[in-house]
Design an enzyme around this catalytic site. Structure first.
Site, short mmCIF file in Angstrom:
data_model
loop_
_atom_site.label_atom_id
_atom_site.label_comp_id
_atom_site.label_asym_id
_atom_site.label_seq_id
_atom_site.Cartn_x
_atom_site.Cartn_y
_atom_site.Cartn_z
N HIS A 301 39.81 -59.60 -10.99
CA HIS A 301 39.21 -60.02 -9.73
C HIS A 301 39.55 -61.48 -9.50
O HIS A 301 39.49 -62.30 -10.42
CB HIS A 301 37.69 -59.82 -9.77
CG HIS A 301 37.08 -59.84 -8.40
ND1 HIS A 301 36.96 -61.00 -7.68
CD2 HIS A 301 36.59 -58.85 -7.62
CE1 HIS A 301 36.41 -60.73 -6.51
NE2 HIS A 301 36.18 -59.43 -6.44
N ARG A 349 40.37 -58.41 -4.76
CA ARG A 349 41.11 -57.53 -5.67
C ARG A 349 41.99 -56.56 -4.90
O ARG A 349 41.82 -56.37 -3.69
CB ARG A 349 40.17 -56.79 -6.61
CG ARG A 349 38.95 -56.22 -5.95
CD ARG A 349 38.02 -55.61 -6.98
NE ARG A 349 36.71 -55.42 -6.40
CZ ARG A 349 35.87 -54.48 -6.81
NH1 ARG A 349 36.21 -53.66 -7.77
NH2 ARG A 349 34.69 -54.38 -6.24
N LYS A 352 41.42 -54.20 -1.60
CA LYS A 352 40.11 -54.47 -0.99
C LYS A 352 40.29 -55.45 0.16
O LYS A 352 41.41 -55.79 0.55
CB LYS A 352 39.12 -54.92 -2.05
CG LYS A 352 38.87 -53.78 -3.07
CD LYS A 352 37.44 -53.67 -3.51
CE LYS A 352 36.51 -53.20 -2.42
NZ LYS A 352 35.12 -53.18 -2.92
N ASP A 355 38.04 -61.71 2.53
CA ASP A 355 36.68 -62.25 2.54
C ASP A 355 36.81 -63.77 2.37
O ASP A 355 37.49 -64.25 1.46
CB ASP A 355 35.89 -61.62 1.38
CG ASP A 355 34.47 -62.15 1.24
OD1 ASP A 355 34.17 -63.24 1.78
OD2 ASP A 355 33.68 -61.49 0.56
N CYS A 357 35.03 -66.09 1.18
CA CYS A 357 34.65 -66.80 -0.05
C CYS A 357 35.84 -66.89 -1.01
O CYS A 357 35.94 -67.83 -1.79
CB CYS A 357 33.44 -66.17 -0.72
SG CYS A 357 33.68 -64.48 -1.27
N TYR A 358 36.78 -65.94 -0.89
CA TYR A 358 37.95 -65.98 -1.77
C TYR A 358 38.93 -67.07 -1.35
O TYR A 358 39.91 -67.34 -2.06
CB TYR A 358 38.61 -64.60 -1.86
CG TYR A 358 37.65 -63.54 -2.33
CD1 TYR A 358 36.79 -63.78 -3.41
CD2 TYR A 358 37.54 -62.31 -1.69
CE1 TYR A 358 35.87 -62.82 -3.83
CE2 TYR A 358 36.63 -61.34 -2.11
CZ TYR A 358 35.80 -61.61 -3.18
OH TYR A 358 34.89 -60.67 -3.59
N ASP A 413 31.95 -64.22 5.83
CA ASP A 413 32.94 -63.42 5.11
C ASP A 413 34.07 -62.97 6.06
O ASP A 413 35.25 -63.23 5.84
CB ASP A 413 32.14 -62.25 4.48
CG ASP A 413 32.93 -61.04 4.07
OD1 ASP A 413 34.11 -60.94 4.38
OD2 ASP A 413 32.32 -60.15 3.44
N ASP A 420 26.36 -67.27 5.92
CA ASP A 420 25.37 -67.63 4.90
C ASP A 420 25.87 -68.87 4.15
O ASP A 420 27.01 -69.30 4.34
CB ASP A 420 25.11 -66.45 3.95
CG ASP A 420 26.37 -65.98 3.24
OD1 ASP A 420 27.15 -66.84 2.76
OD2 ASP A 420 26.60 -64.75 3.17
N HIS A 423 29.08 -68.31 1.80
CA HIS A 423 30.38 -68.26 2.47
C HIS A 423 30.71 -69.57 3.18
O HIS A 423 31.88 -69.93 3.30
CB HIS A 423 30.43 -67.06 3.44
CG HIS A 423 30.54 -65.76 2.70
ND1 HIS A 423 29.44 -65.01 2.39
CD2 HIS A 423 31.61 -65.12 2.17
CE1 HIS A 423 29.84 -63.94 1.70
NE2 HIS A 423 31.15 -63.99 1.55
#
Ligand code: FPP
Ligand code: K
Ligand code: ZN
Length: 507
Positions: A301, A349, A352, A355, A357-358, A413, A420, A423
């Site tokens: 991940h 990953r 998927k 997002d 946050c990545y 996200d 939030d 993020h």
């Protein structure tokens, strides 16, 4: 350049007729361009995306990156339909109009048609996360220190002075500290590596670290160090790579001895220090994909890749520790494959969704990998990792898709989710990674000869982008996020102040 019409309302067909523009494209780009017009299905890979053929980019074509020139083309379309492919198509559909400018969401745009960073709105949003929270936040009750870190971290990335929160934060975290060392998620909860990490970072940001009982912390960390070299998240809890990164961060920032306390259980297995067997344990987390799992034999991940690289960058200078324990090429290629098309952000990953946050967890890996490959030579020109990922893609995803429009602000996200603190904090850190340059100094040392402190992670420098680079990435200076430390994820000057604060401290 034969530019698109000044009103910026050209249809795609009109733009396609702009021969001069097409001639400027590389042959690959031209191929994609033509496929959009002709028999797309016959050309390997490029098929029109259902429902997307009506899309009319409002932005000038010259300001759209090549992969968005014809949004009706889905380069990675696969006819096999599964819940995974449906989720990806839904994400693509919600992002494309925001990426191309078909839908500007009423955001204020720069001259390239990209939204400005909503600095004031995001600041206001983060401040509200310090107020009384709505009932659903009950589920994060055991993660209260994270809320503190995301708020003060995010605010400080935006350039806000967070020292005003010093007294309040100190008094809030005081009951979370256990007399046996470390911080729990709430009053009466066991100490936990993640809560301790988040508390220490939040306190560092506001200049309140003197509330930490360093000696008790050192003893507690001795109880989570394992004989195989890794760290448990708490006594009796899971052993994973977050623990290794969190523990090493706390040891380094607080200048704790890296010898294990006499009573630490790992000593019975022959270990003497917190760093013993750690690199080997981190190496065991690399998977067949090249990515990093939370623990040996688990699924890779992107978030764990950051933990591994940052942990190794604390253990020793990155050009020594990272290639010593990881297959850097395999990791770099795995992380590059996580940047999604056409969204431009990162997924966590394989197979998927993108997002925000990545943007930090994966986007933050590039500077560390760059340092690993540059062999201690600083500067942007050594090894070109920029060729493996697109800074432009990430900046565009964050500015176009992840900023909450309207009164509220905050970052999210993806467009179908709500903003939030988590993020917002990590979107800003990722934006900083994409906008700025971070390099590791040639003179970096692993251990301070006099104090014995682990100092490998204190040799980073940051550089702002040139005017040309900002033009290429299509953002203005007012949209630039400040320098975020590549290992500790706090403003660079906060890390320097923390280093100095404990430079002479002994237990
Ligand atoms: C999957 O969630 C997410 C994980 C397995 C790991 C998340 C880890 C972090 C965010 C980093 C933790 C780091 C520290 C320092 C504590 P998901 O299935 O909801 O998301 P996905 O579909 O994007 O994989
Ligand atoms: K996710
Ligand atoms: Zn996320």
């Amino acid at each position: 350049m034969a530019a698109a019409k000044e009103d910026g309302n050209d249809t795609l067909d009109e733009l396609l007729k702009d021969k001069a523009r097409i001639e400027e494209l590389s042959s690959d780009e031209e191929e994609v361009f033509k496929r959009g017009n002709n028999d797309a299905a016959n050309v390997g890979g490029g098929v029109p995306f259902p429902g997307m053929d009506q899309l009319k980019p409002k932005r000038k074509l010259e300001y759209l990156p090549p992969w968005l020139h014809d949004a009706s083309i889905n380069l990675f379309h696969d006819d096999l339909e599964t819940p995974t492919s449906e989720a990806q198509q839904k994400t693509r559909a919600e992002c494309l109009p925001l990426l191309t400018g078909e839908d500007t969401q009423g955001l204020e745009l720069n001259i390239y048609g990209l939204p400005h960073l909503r600095r004031q709105k995001h600041t206001d949003f983060l401040r509200t996360t310090f107020n009384k929270l709505p009932a659903p936040y009950q589920v994060v009750d055991a993660s209260r220190p994270w809320l503190f870190y995301w708020t003060v971290g995010g605010l400080s990335f935006l350039g806000e002075d967070v020292t005003q929160y010093r007294e309040r934060l100190i008094e809030t975290v005081r009951p979370l500290q256990n007399p046996t060392g470390g911080f729990g998620g709430g009053h009466g909860q066991y100490s936990h590596c993640a809560c301790t990490y988040a508390t220490v970072l939040a306190l560092a940001a506001v200049g309140g670290l003197e509330v930490v009982d360093r000696k008790a912390m050192w003893h507690w960390l001795g109880t989570v160090k394992q004989a195989d070299g890794g760290f448990r998240m708490a006594v009796g809890a899971e052993e994973d790579i977050r623990g290794a990164y969190c523990a090493m961060t706390v040891i380094t920032l607080l200048n704790l001895p890296f010898e294990l306390p006499a009573e630490a259980p790992a000593r019975k297995a022959g270990l003497d220090t917190f760093t013993d067997r750690l690199g080997e344990w981190v190496g065991r987390c690399q998977t067949y994909e090249g990515g990093i799992a939370g623990a040996p034999n688990n699924e890779a991940h992107g978030a764990y890749a950051f933990c591994a690289l940052a942990c190794l960058s604390i253990l020793d200078v990155p050009h020594k520790s990272i290639p010593k324990y990881l297959d850097v090429q395999a990791l770099a290629s795995c992380l590059a494959s996580l940047q999604t098309m056409p969204e431009g952000g990162f997924a966590g990953r394989t197979n998927k969704l993108v997002d925000a946050c990545y943007s930090h967890w994966v986007g933050g890996c590039w500077a560390l990998l760059q340092a690993a490959l540059s062999g201690g030579s600083s500067g942007r020109n050594s090894v070109k990792l920029d060729d493996l990922w697109s800074r432009e893609g990430l900046v565009r995803y964050l500015l176009c898709c992840c900023q909450q429009p309207g009164k509220k602000g905050g970052m999210r996200d993806k467009p179908s989710t709500r903003p939030d603190g988590y993020h917002t904090c990590y979107s800003l850190a990722g934006l900083s990674a994409a906008q700025n340059h971070y390099s590791y100094s040639k003179e970096g040392q692993a251990v301070d000869k006099q104090s014995g402190r682990l100092i490998a992670a204190f040799h980073w420098t940051a550089e702002r982008p040139t005017v040309g680079e900002m033009k290429a990435l299509k953002f203005d200076e007012e949209d630039r996020v400040g320098f975020v430390h590549p290992v500790f994820v706090l403003p660079m000057d906060v890390i320097e102040a923390t280093r100095r604060q404990f430079a002479e401290s002994r237990l």
